[in-house]
Enzyme design. Structure first.
Site, PDB file in Angstrom:
ATOM      1  N   GLN A  43      33.414  38.387 -14.928  1.00 48.81           N
ATOM      2  CA  GLN A  43      34.286  38.423 -15.015  1.00 48.81           C
ATOM      3  C   GLN A  43      35.700  38.542 -15.270  1.00 48.81           C
ATOM      4  O   GLN A  43      35.771  37.758 -16.659  1.00 48.81           O
ATOM      5  CB  GLN A  43      34.589  37.208 -13.406  1.00 48.81           C
ATOM      6  CG  GLN A  43      35.642  37.706 -12.251  1.00 48.81           C
ATOM      7  CD  GLN A  43      36.105  36.636 -11.620  1.00 48.81           C
ATOM      8  OE1 GLN A  43      36.819  35.936 -11.234  1.00 48.81           O
ATOM      9  NE2 GLN A  43      34.593  36.220 -10.628  1.00 48.81           N
ATOM     10  N   GLU A  46      42.233  38.405 -15.891  1.00 46.30           N
ATOM     11  CA  GLU A  46      43.104  37.574 -16.914  1.00 46.30           C
ATOM     12  C   GLU A  46      44.872  37.605 -15.797  1.00 46.30           C
ATOM     13  O   GLU A  46      45.504  39.211 -15.704  1.00 46.30           O
ATOM     14  CB  GLU A  46      43.536  39.005 -17.959  1.00 46.30           C
ATOM     15  CG  GLU A  46      42.405  38.954 -18.384  1.00 46.30           C
ATOM     16  CD  GLU A  46      42.003  37.856 -19.760  1.00 46.30           C
ATOM     17  OE1 GLU A  46      40.989  37.443 -20.096  1.00 46.30           O
ATOM     18  OE2 GLU A  46      43.245  37.278 -19.752  1.00 46.30           O
ATOM     19  N   ASN A  75      37.982  40.226 -11.708  1.00 49.27           N
ATOM     20  CA  ASN A  75      39.084  39.557 -10.542  1.00 49.27           C
ATOM     21  C   ASN A  75      40.513  40.463  -9.994  1.00 49.27           C
ATOM     22  O   ASN A  75      41.122  40.462 -10.234  1.00 49.27           O
ATOM     23  CB  ASN A  75      39.797  37.754 -11.338  1.00 49.27           C
ATOM     24  CG  ASN A  75      39.993  37.025 -10.942  1.00 49.27           C
ATOM     25  OD1 ASN A  75      41.760  37.282 -10.771  1.00 49.27           O
ATOM     26  ND2 ASN A  75      39.273  36.311 -10.003  1.00 49.27           N
ATOM     27  N   ALA A 462      29.004 -12.565  -0.359  1.00 43.75           N
ATOM     28  CA  ALA A 462      28.150 -11.587  -2.070  1.00 43.75           C
ATOM     29  C   ALA A 462      26.928 -11.536  -1.952  1.00 43.75           C
ATOM     30  O   ALA A 462      26.064 -11.681  -2.562  1.00 43.75           O
ATOM     31  CB  ALA A 462      29.040 -12.502  -2.887  1.00 43.75           C
ATOM     32  N   CYS A 465      25.931  -8.536  -2.462  1.00 44.37           N
ATOM     33  CA  CYS A 465      26.252  -8.252  -3.614  1.00 44.37           C
ATOM     34  C   CYS A 465      25.693  -8.329  -4.811  1.00 44.37           C
ATOM     35  O   CYS A 465      25.208  -7.939  -5.784  1.00 44.37           O
ATOM     36  CB  CYS A 465      27.944  -8.634  -4.055  1.00 44.37           C
ATOM     37  SG  CYS A 465      29.274  -8.182  -2.985  1.00 44.37           S
TER      38      CYS A 465
HETATM   39  N1  LIG Z   1      19.326 -11.301   9.823  1.00 48.24           N
HETATM   40  C1  LIG Z   1      19.206 -11.415   7.947  1.00 48.24           C
HETATM   41  N2  LIG Z   1      18.106 -11.470   8.426  1.00 48.24           N
HETATM   42  C2  LIG Z   1      17.302 -11.318   7.149  1.00 48.24           C
HETATM   43  N3  LIG Z   1      17.729 -10.954   6.417  1.00 48.24           N
HETATM   44  C3  LIG Z   1      19.029 -10.605   5.674  1.00 48.24           C
HETATM   45  C4  LIG Z   1      19.990 -10.737   7.402  1.00 48.24           C
HETATM   46  N4  LIG Z   1      20.986 -10.022   7.101  1.00 48.24           N
HETATM   47  C5  LIG Z   1      21.182 -10.494   5.943  1.00 48.24           C
HETATM   48  N5  LIG Z   1      20.068 -10.152   4.868  1.00 48.24           N
HETATM   49  C6  LIG Z   1      19.755 -10.039   4.219  1.00 48.24           C
HETATM   50  O1  LIG Z   1      20.802 -10.369   3.045  1.00 48.24           O
HETATM   51  C7  LIG Z   1      21.050  -9.331   2.015  1.00 48.24           C
HETATM   52  C8  LIG Z   1      22.812  -9.237   2.101  1.00 48.24           C
HETATM   53  O2  LIG Z   1      22.278  -7.850   3.595  1.00 48.24           O
HETATM   54  P1  LIG Z   1      23.659  -7.663   3.842  1.00 48.24           P
HETATM   55  O3  LIG Z   1      24.622  -9.038   4.390  1.00 48.24           O
HETATM   56  O4  LIG Z   1      23.444  -6.476   5.209  1.00 48.24           O
HETATM   57  O5  LIG Z   1      24.510  -7.012   3.107  1.00 48.24           O
HETATM   58  P2  LIG Z   1      26.203  -7.413   2.948  1.00 48.24           P
HETATM   59  O6  LIG Z   1      26.331  -8.857   2.144  1.00 48.24           O
HETATM   60  O7  LIG Z   1      26.559  -6.038   2.031  1.00 48.24           O
HETATM   61  O8  LIG Z   1      26.662  -6.996   3.965  1.00 48.24           O
HETATM   62  C9  LIG Z   1      20.375  -8.978   2.807  1.00 48.24           C
HETATM   63  O9  LIG Z   1      19.141  -8.726   0.873  1.00 48.24           O
HETATM   64  C10 LIG Z   1      19.206  -8.722   3.161  1.00 48.24           C
HETATM   65  O10 LIG Z   1      18.321  -7.940   2.739  1.00 48.24           O
HETATM   66  C1  LIG Z   2      34.633 -11.458   0.500  1.00 45.01           C
HETATM   67  C2  LIG Z   2      34.897  -9.726  -0.071  1.00 45.01           C
HETATM   68  N1  LIG Z   2      35.694  -9.596  -0.426  1.00 45.01           N
HETATM   69  C3  LIG Z   2      35.517  -8.077  -0.884  1.00 45.01           C
HETATM   70  S1  LIG Z   2      34.636  -8.120  -1.654  1.00 45.01           S
HETATM   71  C4  LIG Z   2      33.888  -9.451  -0.798  1.00 45.01           C
HETATM   72  C5  LIG Z   2      32.285  -9.538  -0.979  1.00 45.01           C
HETATM   73  C6  LIG Z   2      31.258  -9.202  -0.693  1.00 45.01           C
HETATM   74  O1  LIG Z   2      30.642  -9.706  -0.255  1.00 45.01           O
HETATM   75  P1  LIG Z   2      28.728  -8.725   0.189  1.00 45.01           P
HETATM   76  O2  LIG Z   2      28.998  -7.628   0.524  1.00 45.01           O
HETATM   77  O3  LIG Z   2      27.588  -8.941  -0.411  1.00 45.01           O
HETATM   78  O4  LIG Z   2      28.689  -9.171   1.696  1.00 45.01           O
HETATM   79 MG   LIG Z   3      28.369  -5.450   0.654  1.00 49.85          MG
END
Ligand SMILES: Nc1ncnc2c1ncn2[C@@H]1O[C@H](COP(=O)(O)OP(=O)(O)O)[C@@H](O)[C@H]1O
Ligand SMILES: Cc1ncsc1CCOP(=O)(O)O
Ligand SMILES: [Mg+2]
Length: 540
Positions: A43, A46, A75, A462, A465
């Protein structure tokens, strides 16, 4: 010369720009270098050239295109196209209306139209197959070539929406080329990710400007681009991407690999998770580095078995996040992405969508709210970073996980009482035009992991996380012959088993943290997945 429209090859579409020619080159030398080495459509664009000079240039480019039997598209300038009997024109939304262009050029010429959203596809579909022959889908990424672009880049997800519209409005005749900011570092990701939701089509071509026009060696540049476009495997991590159903034996092998390779796990993560994530990583025989130093990220990515955990819980500067994605994508090292609080605020939504457009992730993990929102199956804003309290059924969560896996061609993980893992990598297989041969999200390998209710896992911060740390350790520790799906499933299965074990040993959420690290450490070093309490079952 008239080209049969069904024979037009859109795969490597060169758009000219004389304003970026390197010293010692000309518009003609760059075009010929491209044509000699695999450009399939040209194409001439210019924008700042006077009509007389434009006609002269177009006639000379036309002579070169005829030598290589490649169509020449003009174009915007329908008058010039008619004056030199070019093979077609490409017009934008603000240029001459398509029906008028078709009336002037007649039925045999190729007409291309710039399309940036599904409603424009609806219009072309209403016109029918005799109007628009192909569309330029973009602008995909930020580009310097298009001066003052009117729309923000659409990214691969925007291109998918356009492909879906072509399927919805049954415009099967219409071909597509991706355009805007396409370069060697994103071409394969675009070919892999830009697939219609029904799996029946992907882009038919890649349109490029500067990688050839501004190349000091346009021959070599074109050879490289041609090779990339013709490669049917997008190997975005140094490990096996083949779909396989994980077993205790394959997970045992993953742990042995992690143990012997001791991966470096770079954490770009939130403050809450830092210390706990580092200790979880150490418990898993891996080496954490909590670093947001942009200038060292390329060096870290090149350390053997490096792995990146990108957790947007509390956000590092976007430039640093993008530098990290670039660095690890560039050397095919895995990135685990955790879009914490994805829909809690506009800021997080915009940032996470920006990052999802910017790079390829080996694994995208989130809690049910994050994954449902990513899959567009739940538009409720999250309240903070935790999953909503609502109970979602397993089928919905599994489907959301598969949709996220398909959209981003990644291993998707949705956590909660039950965890879901889907493999959307297609083993890295990707092709122009044919999409995933009709395979859709529902057809992806998906497993569910459970171990009964462990409420305390949701009662500590966490915990999700730190599952990210676990996944990043496992995918980072793989040998090149290791399997990505096995690694992610193994990480989630280990983490769930450790959570259960820790819940039986702790006195409350405070000691649960400690017990969780102990349990991870013991189970990892024992490496007997066949004894783990968490169960794994196929979900489809
Ligand atoms: N009620 C539950 N029973 C069994 N495992 C859970 C439960 N809630 C969370 N988990 C486990 O805990 C970890 C965090 O999960 P979740 O709470 O969904 O994530 P986040 O912390 O990012 O919100 C994962 O490994 C999940 O399998
Ligand atoms: C409280 C909080 N605020 C920013 S990141 C964070 C932790 C979140 O961790 P998770 O996703 O494992 O619950
Ligand atoms: Mg999380």
């Amino acid at each position: 010369m008239v080209f049969a429209k069904e024979d037009v090859n859109y795969s490597l579409y060169l758009v000219t720009d004389s304003t970026m020619l390197p010293p010692g080159t000309t518009l003609y030398s760059q075009v010929e270098a491209g044509l000699k080495n695999g450009v399939t459509l040209v194409q001439i664009r210019e924008k700042d050239t006077e009509t007389g000079s434009f006609i002269e240039e177009a006639l000379d480019v036309q002579k070169i295109c005829k030598k290589y039997n490649v169509p020449l598209i003009i174009n915007d300038r329908i008058d010039v196209a008619m004056a030199i009997d070019a093979d077609g024109v490409h017009v934008g939304q603000q240029d001459m209306p398509i029906p008028m262009v078709r009336k002037l050029l007649g039925p045999s010429k190729i007409i291309g139209w710039s399309v940036g959203k599904p409603s424009e596809v609806e219009t072309l579909a209403k016109w029918g197959p005799d109007m628009v022959d192909y569309i330029g889908v973009g602008t995909l990424f930020p580009t310097l070539t298009k001066k003052n672009p009117k729309k923000s880049p659409m990214g691969p997800q925007g291109a998918i929406a356009v492909l879906d519209a072509l399927e919805e409005y049954k415009a099967s005749w219409c071909r597509t080329v991706g355009i805007g900011g396409l370069h060697p570092d994103n071409i394969q990701r675009v070919i892999s990710q830009c697939v219609a939701t029904n799996g029946k089509r992907s882009l038919d071509g890649i349109s490029l400007v500067s990688d050839i026009m501004a190349a000091p060696d346009a021959c070599a540049a074109t050879v490289r681009l041609r090779e990339m476009i013709d490669r049917t495997k997008y190997q975005f991590v140094d490990c096996e991407l083949n779909e396989s159903f994980p077993t205790a034996v394959s997970i045992k092998s993953v742990i042995s690999q992690v143990s012997s390779n001791r991966p470096l796990v770079q954490h770009v993560t939130n403050k809450v998770h830092q210390n706990f994530g580092a200790n979880v990583t150490l418990a898993l025989g891996s080496s954490p580095i909590m670093s947001e130093i942009q200038s060292e990220v390329s060096e870290l990515a090149r350390i053997p078995n490096a792995s990146l955990l990108l957790n947007t819980g509390s956000v590092a500067p976007i430039e640093m996040l993008k530098a990290a994605i670039n660095a690890y994508n560039e050397v095919n090292r895995p990135i685990t992405f955790d879009p914490v609080g994805y829909s809690a605020t506009e800021t997080r939504l915009c940032l996470n969508n920006n990052l999802l457009t910017y790079g390829q992730f080996a694994c995208i993990k989130g809690n049910s709210s994050e994954i449902l929102f990513l899959a567009k199956l739940n538009n409720d804003k999250m309240k903070g970073v935790d999953a909503g309290s609502g109970k979602n059924d397993d089928a919905l969560l599994a489907r959301a996980t598969q949709i996220v896996a398909f959209k981003y061609k990644t291993i998707a993980v949705c956590t909660g009482e039950h965890d879901f893992i889907a493999d959307g990598t297609f083993g890295g297989e990707c092709k122009l035009s044919s999409g995933t041969a009709g395979v859709t999200a529902e057809g992806l390998p998906c497993v569910m992991i459970e171990n009964g209710s462990i409420p305390i896992m949701g009662d500590i911060t966490a915990s999700g996380c730190s599952l990210g740390s676990t996944i990043a350790s496992f995918v980072g520790g793989l040998d090149p012959t290791g399997n990505l799906f096995d690694a992610v499933v193994g990480a989630v299965l280990l983490y769930k088993t450790a959570g259960k074990l820790a819940s039986t040993r702790c006195q409350g959420s405070g000691s649960f943290h400690v017990q969780l690290i102990d349990a991870l450490y013991q189970l990892f070093h024992e490496n007997k997945p066949e004894k783990w309490s968490a169960s794994l079952k196929k979900f489809n």
